[in-house]
Scaffold this motif. Structure first.
Motif, PDB file in Angstrom:
ATOM      1  N   ALA A  30       0.834  -1.210   0.000  1.00  0.00           N
ATOM      2  CA  ALA A  30       0.000   0.000   0.000  1.00  0.00           C
ATOM      3  C   ALA A  30       0.865   1.256   0.000  1.00  0.00           C
ATOM      4  O   ALA A  30       0.519   2.263  -0.609  1.00  0.00           O
ATOM      5  N   GLU A  31       2.013   1.184   0.667  1.00  0.00           N
ATOM      6  CA  GLU A  31       2.857   2.379   0.729  1.00  0.00           C
ATOM      7  C   GLU A  31       3.770   2.535  -0.466  1.00  0.00           C
ATOM      8  O   GLU A  31       4.099   3.639  -0.864  1.00  0.00           O
ATOM      9  N   SER A  32       4.209   1.412  -1.030  1.00  0.00           N
ATOM     10  CA  SER A  32       5.192   1.575  -2.101  1.00  0.00           C
ATOM     11  C   SER A  32       4.599   1.550  -3.508  1.00  0.00           C
ATOM     12  O   SER A  32       5.137   2.183  -4.406  1.00  0.00           O
ATOM     13  N   LEU A  33       3.495   0.827  -3.720  1.00  0.00           N
ATOM     14  CA  LEU A  33       3.016   0.701  -5.097  1.00  0.00           C
ATOM     15  C   LEU A  33       2.598   2.018  -5.758  1.00  0.00           C
ATOM     16  O   LEU A  33       2.971   2.253  -6.911  1.00  0.00           O
ATOM     17  N   PRO A  34       1.849   2.905  -5.065  1.00  0.00           N
ATOM     18  CA  PRO A  34       1.493   4.152  -5.766  1.00  0.00           C
ATOM     19  C   PRO A  34       2.713   4.917  -6.299  1.00  0.00           C
ATOM     20  O   PRO A  34       2.763   5.202  -7.498  1.00  0.00           O
ATOM     21  N   PRO A  35       3.746   5.213  -5.473  1.00  0.00           N
ATOM     22  CA  PRO A  35       4.894   5.924  -6.071  1.00  0.00           C
ATOM     23  C   PRO A  35       5.658   5.092  -7.099  1.00  0.00           C
ATOM     24  O   PRO A  35       6.160   5.635  -8.079  1.00  0.00           O
ATOM     25  N   VAL A  36       5.731   3.771  -6.889  1.00  0.00           N
ATOM     26  CA  VAL A  36       6.469   2.924  -7.843  1.00  0.00           C
ATOM     27  C   VAL A  36       5.783   2.951  -9.209  1.00  0.00           C
ATOM     28  O   VAL A  36       6.437   3.059 -10.239  1.00  0.00           O
ATOM     29  N   LEU A  37       4.460   2.876  -9.225  1.00  0.00           N
ATOM     30  CA  LEU A  37       3.764   2.890 -10.512  1.00  0.00           C
ATOM     31  C   LEU A  37       3.860   4.258 -11.189  1.00  0.00           C
ATOM     32  O   LEU A  37       3.678   4.382 -12.392  1.00  0.00           O
ATOM     33  N   GLU A  38       4.195   5.281 -10.391  1.00  0.00           N
ATOM     34  CA  GLU A  38       4.447   6.591 -11.007  1.00  0.00           C
ATOM     35  C   GLU A  38       5.866   6.694 -11.534  1.00  0.00           C
ATOM     36  O   GLU A  38       6.263   7.705 -12.090  1.00  0.00           O
ATOM     37  N   GLY A  39       6.667   5.651 -11.275  1.00  0.00           N
ATOM     38  CA  GLY A  39       8.018   5.656 -11.825  1.00  0.00           C
ATOM     39  C   GLY A  39       9.098   6.106 -10.855  1.00  0.00           C
ATOM     40  O   GLY A  39      10.264   6.233 -11.237  1.00  0.00           O
ATOM     41  N   ARG A  40       8.727   6.346  -9.593  1.00  0.00           N
ATOM     42  CA  ARG A  40       9.732   6.816  -8.626  1.00  0.00           C
ATOM     43  C   ARG A  40      10.687   5.698  -8.214  1.00  0.00           C
ATOM     44  O   ARG A  40      10.340   4.524  -8.217  1.00  0.00           O
ATOM     45  N   LEU A 198      20.491   5.114  -6.616  1.00  0.00           N
ATOM     46  CA  LEU A 198      19.111   5.582  -6.657  1.00  0.00           C
ATOM     47  C   LEU A 198      19.043   7.081  -6.895  1.00  0.00           C
ATOM     48  O   LEU A 198      19.969   7.809  -6.547  1.00  0.00           O
ATOM     49  N   ALA A 199      17.936   7.519  -7.478  1.00  0.00           N
ATOM     50  CA  ALA A 199      17.746   8.948  -7.686  1.00  0.00           C
ATOM     51  C   ALA A 199      16.499   9.408  -6.941  1.00  0.00           C
ATOM     52  O   ALA A 199      15.400   8.928  -7.215  1.00  0.00           O
ATOM     53  N   ASP A 200      16.696  10.301  -5.991  1.00  0.00           N
ATOM     54  CA  ASP A 200      15.596  10.891  -5.227  1.00  0.00           C
ATOM     55  C   ASP A 200      14.538   9.849  -4.817  1.00  0.00           C
ATOM     56  O   ASP A 200      13.371   9.976  -5.148  1.00  0.00           O
ATOM     57  N   PRO A 201      14.977   8.806  -4.088  1.00  0.00           N
ATOM     58  CA  PRO A 201      14.044   7.726  -3.785  1.00  0.00           C
ATOM     59  C   PRO A 201      12.994   8.080  -2.728  1.00  0.00           C
ATOM     60  O   PRO A 201      13.261   8.878  -1.836  1.00  0.00           O
ATOM     61  N   VAL A 202      11.831   7.478  -2.871  1.00  0.00           N
ATOM     62  CA  VAL A 202      10.817   7.505  -1.815  1.00  0.00           C
ATOM     63  C   VAL A 202      11.270   6.486  -0.778  1.00  0.00           C
ATOM     64  O   VAL A 202      11.764   5.427  -1.142  1.00  0.00           O
ATOM     65  N   GLU A 203      11.134   6.804   0.511  1.00  0.00           N
ATOM     66  CA  GLU A 203      11.545   5.832   1.529  1.00  0.00           C
ATOM     67  C   GLU A 203      10.334   5.277   2.266  1.00  0.00           C
ATOM     68  O   GLU A 203       9.460   6.021   2.687  1.00  0.00           O
TER      69      GLU A 203
END
Ligand code: AMP
Length: 468
Positions: A30-40, A198-203
Motif C-alpha cells: 500500500a505504501e510503495s506501489l502508488p509511487p512505484v507505478l508513477e516511476g519513482r 538511486l535517484a531521489d528515492p521515496v523511503e
C-alpha cells in the motif's frame, strides 16, 4: 485505499491477483506501489513475509512490454533459493501477460542452457550478482534495455560480499531507469553504499513490530533439563503441519533432532556446513510435506526463504531481540496469523526482557499445565513420503511423465500424488504415505528389471524412498 483496484492496473491483471487470493494490499504494498507505478525510485525496509516480492513485482511488470523481446527488468537476489522463489512469484503475478518470459540466472547451474535461454530472449531476469556478472563479461546478457532494476535483500547481498559485483552490474544498466531497493535492516553503511544507485528515492519503512501483531506469541518457563522433552510436548499439543524450531547452537540442533526422531516425529536438522545438495534435498522434503519439522540454527536459516509456517518454536531464547523477531516472522502469512512458542529457562529471562523492550509489549507467559495430557514418545509421522527417482532434467524427464507412471503403473489417484520436483539429475515426488509402499511395488513390478526400478516414459530408472 488498500484495494489493488485503486491502482492503475489492467482488468486482466487485477483479475489474476484475485485468483491468487490477493484481495487487499499488505502495508508495504500500500505504501510503495502508488509511487512505484508513477516511476519513482524506492528504498524500502521490509522483512520476508511482508509481501515485498509482489510490491516490486507488480511495479516491474507494469512497465514490461511483452511484444519487445529485450531484457527490461533485472532483479538481483542474494541466494539461488530466493531467486527461484522471486521468479516463481513473478510468473504467478504475470499470468495475465501473454508470453511473458522470466529467466533465472544463478550459480550452481550450468552456463550453456542459461545462454541458450538468453538467446531466445527474456523480459525479466532474476539472478545472483556473481552469475549475472559472469554473463556480462561473456557478453551473453545485455542490460541496455533495462527499465526497472531491483535489489532484493540488499543487506544480505552486501554481507555476502557482492557489493563490487552489484556496482559493476548497475554500471551496465541505462542511467534512465527505475531502481527499487529492499532491505530487511538498514544500517548506515548500506545507505551510503547504495545511495549512488538511486535517484531521489521515496523511503518506506515497515516496522518489524507490524508483523508481530498478527503472530500469537507464548512464552513457557521451563527447568534446565526439560527443554527437549517440552519441545516434543508442544508439538504433540499444537500439532503444527509445519514448524521450524530454532536452537542457539549446532550441538543443540543435533541433539534435539535425535530426541524428536526417536519419538516418531519427522524432523531434519539444518545447520551451517551442509552441502548445497543436502540443503536442497531437505528443503524439498519440507516443502512437499515429507518432513514437518526443521530444527535450525539462525545461521543456517538465514539463507532460507521459508515463510508461511504454522508455528515457530524457540527451543532456546535468542540473545538478540532483533533475531527473535526475525525468527518468529516466519510464521503467519501476509495478513494471516501465526503461532510462536518460546521456551525459557531461568538463566534466559534476561533475554526475554530485551525482547519485551524491543517489541514494546510484555511477554505473554503460559503454564505448561495448560497443555493436553501428554503421551511421551508418540510423534506423528509426516503425511507424505518422498520417492527419489534417479533421473532428472538431464534425462529429459518431466513432472508429467512421473505423474503418468504413478497414476498408470502404480494405480494411484491424482490426489495421492503431491509435489513433484525435477532437478538436474534427480526427481523427487511426494506420495501419500498410506499408499506409498504399495505404489512402489506396483511400479517396480511394471518395469521389467529386477530390483528397485520403475518405468517412466518407457525408460527404467532406479528409485528409492527417502524416509525422514
Ligand atoms: P514475501 O514477503 O514477498 O515473501 O511474501 C509473503 C507471502 O505473502 C507470499 O506467499 C505471497 O504470495 C503472499 N502475499 C503477498 N502479497 C499478498 C497480498 N496482498 N495478499 C495475500 N497474500 C499476499
Amino acid at each position: 485505499m488498500t484495494s489493488f483496484a485503486s491502482l492503475p492496473l489492467s482488468d486482466a491483471f487485477l483479475a489474476n491477483l484475485e485468483t491468487l487470493g490477493y484481495s487487499t494490499m499488505t502495508p508495504i504494498q500500500a505504501e510503495s506501489l502508488p509511487p512505484v507505478l508513477e516511476g519513482r525510485d524506492l528504498i524500502a525496509q521490509a522483512q520476508t513475509g511482508s509481501g515485498k516480492t509482489a510490491a516490486f513485482g507488480i511495479g516491474l511488470l507494469y512497465t514490461i512490454n511483452p511484444a519487445w523481446f529485450a531484457t527490461q527488468a533485472l532483479v538481483m537476489c542474494p541466494t539461488r533459493e530466493l531467486a527461484d522463489q522471486v521468479a516463481n512469484e513473478l510468473r504467478r503475478l504475470g499470468r495475465s501477460i501473454a508470453n511473458l518470459k522470466v529467466l533465472v540466472l544463478t550459480g550452481g547451474s550450468p552456463m550453456r542452457p542459461q545462454i541458450a535461454s538468453l538467446e531466445h530472449g527474456a523480459h525479466v531476469v532474476v539472478g545472483t550478482p556473481g552469475r549475472i556478472r559472469d554473463h556480462l563479461s561473456r557478453q551473453t546478457l545485455d542490460l541496455s534495455s533495462i527499465r526497472t532494476l531491483v535489489l532484493d535483500e540488499a543487506d544480505r547481498m552486501t554481507d555476502m560480499g557482492f557489493y563490487d559485483d552489484i556496482a559493476a552490474i548497475v554500471k551496465e544498466c541505462p542511467k534512465r531507469r527505475q531502481t527499487l531497493l529492499f532491505s530487511a535492516t538498514y544500517p548506515d553503511d548500506i545507505r551510503h553504499a547504495t545511495e549512488a544507485f538511486l535517484a531521489d528515492p521515496v523511503e518506506v519503512v515497515i516496522e518489524a513490530q507490524h508483523t508481530s501483531l498478527t503472530i500469537e506469541q507464548r512464552f513457557y518457563e521451563i527447568g534446565f533439563d526439560s527443554r527437549d522433552e517440552t519441545v516434543a510436548r508442544l508439538l504433540r499439543h499444537f500439532k503444527p503441519a509445519s514448524a521450524i524450531i530454532f536452537c542457539n547452537t549446532k550441538v543443540h540442533c543435533r541433539e534435539l533432532v535425535d530426541t524428536l526422531r526417536a519419538q516418531g516425529f519427522s524432523a531434519l536438522a539444518l545447520y551451517g556446513e551442509l552441502e548445497q545438495r543436502e540443503r536442497d534435498e531437505i528443503l524439498v522434503l519440507f516443502a512437499n510435506r515429507s518432513c514437518q519439522i526443521l530444527v535450525a540454527t539462525d545461521v543456517a536459516a538465514r539463507g532460507l526463504d521459508i515463510t508461511d509456517l504454522e508455528a515457530v518454536i524457540n527451543a532456546d531464547v535468542s540473545k538478540d531481540a532483533e533475531v527473535h523477531v526475525h525468527r518468529i516472522g516466519r510464521t503467519g502469512r501476509a495478513g494471516g496469523s501465526g503461532l510462536s512458542l518460546t521456551l525459557c529457562a531461568p538463566n534466559e529471562k534476561k533475554w526475554v526482557k530485551l525482547i519485551e523492550e524491543y517489541q514494546n509489549t510484555p511477554a505473554e507467559w503460559h503454564e505448561l499445565s495448560e497443555l493436553d495430557e501428554d503421551d511421551p514418545g508418540h510423534g506423528d509421522p509426516a503425511p507424505m513420503l518422498t520417492l527419489c527417482i534417479s533421473g532428472g532434467k538431464k534425462d529429459k524427464l518431466r513432472a508429467g511423465d512421473v505423474l503418468g507412471a504413478l497414476t498408470g503403473d502404480a494405480k494411484l489417484a491424482k490426489e495421492h500424488v503431491g509435489k513433484i520436483n525435477v532437478t538436474e539429475f534427480q526427481t523427487y515426488v511426494a506420495i501419500d504415505r498410506r499408499m506409498a509402499y504399495e505404489a512402489f511395488d506396483r511400479l517396480s513390478a511394471a518395469s521389467n528389471l529386477a530390483g528397485d526400478f520403475g518405468s517412466f516414459k518407457g525408460r527404467n530408472f532406479k528409485m528409492r524412498f527417502i524416509d525422514v
